[in-house]
Design an enzyme around this catalytic site. Sequence first.
Site, mmCIF file in Angstrom:
data_model
loop_
_atom_site.group_PDB
_atom_site.id
_atom_site.type_symbol
_atom_site.label_atom_id
_atom_site.label_comp_id
_atom_site.label_asym_id
_atom_site.label_seq_id
_atom_site.Cartn_x
_atom_site.Cartn_y
_atom_site.Cartn_z
ATOM 1 N N LYS A 235 0.822 -1.205 0.000
ATOM 2 C CA LYS A 235 0.000 0.000 0.000
ATOM 3 C C LYS A 235 0.856 1.255 0.000
ATOM 4 O O LYS A 235 0.460 2.289 -0.529
ATOM 5 C CB LYS A 235 -0.919 0.009 1.224
ATOM 6 C CG LYS A 235 -2.031 -1.029 1.190
ATOM 7 C CD LYS A 235 -2.924 -0.901 2.404
ATOM 8 C CE LYS A 235 -4.066 -1.914 2.364
ATOM 9 N NZ LYS A 235 -4.953 -1.801 3.538
ATOM 10 N N ARG A 236 2.036 1.178 0.599
ATOM 11 C CA ARG A 236 2.907 2.353 0.682
ATOM 12 C C ARG A 236 3.616 2.637 -0.636
ATOM 13 O O ARG A 236 3.986 3.773 -0.909
ATOM 14 C CB ARG A 236 3.947 2.155 1.790
ATOM 15 C CG ARG A 236 3.377 2.138 3.199
ATOM 16 C CD ARG A 236 4.482 2.271 4.225
ATOM 17 N NE ARG A 236 3.957 2.312 5.573
ATOM 18 C CZ ARG A 236 3.880 1.260 6.365
ATOM 19 N NH1 ARG A 236 4.287 0.087 5.927
ATOM 20 N NH2 ARG A 236 3.389 1.375 7.583
#
Length: 469
Positions: A235-236
């Site tokens: 997600k990052r």
Amino acid sequence: MTVRVRFAPSPTGMFHVGGARSALQNWIYAKQQGGVFVLRIEDTDAARNRPEWTEGILSALDWIGIERGTYEGPHFQSANAQQHRDAAGRLYGAGRAYYCDCTREAVQARTGSQYQGYDGYCRDRGLGPGEGRALRFRTPDEGETVVVDLIRGEPTFENKLIEDFVIARGDGSPVFLLANVVDDMIMGITHVIRAEEHLPNTPKQQLLWEALGVKPPVWAHVPVVVNEKRQKLSKRRDKVALEAYRDEGYLASAMRNYLMLLGWAPSGDREIVPWSVIESEFRLEEVNPSPAFFDEKKLRAFNGEYIRALPVAEFVAACQPWLTGTATIAPPPWRPEEFDADAFAAVAPLAQTRIAVLSEVVPNVDFLFLESPLIDEAAWAKTMKEGAAELLDAAVAAFEGLPSWDAATLKETLEEVGAARGLKLGKTQAPVRVAVTGRTVGLPLFESLEVLGRERTLARLRAARLRLP
């Protein structure tokens, strides 16, 4: 036995495409087996859970075809808190768990390594419950735990290498491993189909099932989804939110077709197939255990194929959120009263063949609904060079007296303007396109001019001419 599968996301952020893939696989397997799909929201992380994330999960599932009212749930893990605590108590009472007051620093001091697991120091100390004392499961000292997996065969784990793991924290709250097992027991889950990243937890959970006196479910661990560098999607770092793809203009039908190809393929040399084919042909045991590459370029190409296959009326309807804006999609650059549905319908077939995601329709048609075009200055500098002013003057003069304002006549007329100056049509139409649409690329020029109309076209050509020396 009625097959019961579950999808159990946590409402702590946007909906991950890998989670969507797992949900679809569970959904199809349940349908094939005449079983039940259960949605469980694992909401026990109070610090990170938010109601809007739960709604995001539900709406994302709706979008990919797993619609509310067609499955059991959503159930909430927090509703089972007392059953989690009761299970921990039963394990302690049966001697299958013990209390431990070791800190991480104490374990590291004894073992001399920050990487070595728990050393079993409190196994026989006879500690009772108390503040700061975690409850650990007593793993067997000998033997093996064999995980029968529909995708991976029979991964085998030596029990002596499985540390005595924590099942309840010092405040008495059960951890994920135990809560997950108890929830599955309560809900009668028969098959656990989930991501490969959970495989290391599986022998621990299987030991818990057995210690609680219940037969473990059938396991199936689908491959991890990776990026182009073969790193697990993060997600990052990566674009992983299903909602982001939806709001960019990916069609649900294209997305779910593509997601099902992450680790599996339909028969024959084909990838874009009707959903009915996927539902009939998908087999869990045929899923490839190797990491699955999420190729955004391929997904984009898929989506373009799906867009071009839509009937024009469905394409027009699908574009509406980007033509008006929504709670999650930015409004277009024109005012609502400037939009002309008939004009859009006229150019829709042209736009449909040129875009890969629905959001791209806006820059293709915005020139029709703005008082003046949004000029791309780089495009202006590239095309409005020496001779452009004279060319625009000639185009205005030629267009003003046309008896018919249609694409064929406009093309023929501009070809004549260019030929008189020794220019091919491509060179001739570039400054006209930028003057009228603001860009060097877009819909076919002459069809665009026909829809824009004589007065507005001539006004833009004259305005562009005024900017030139």
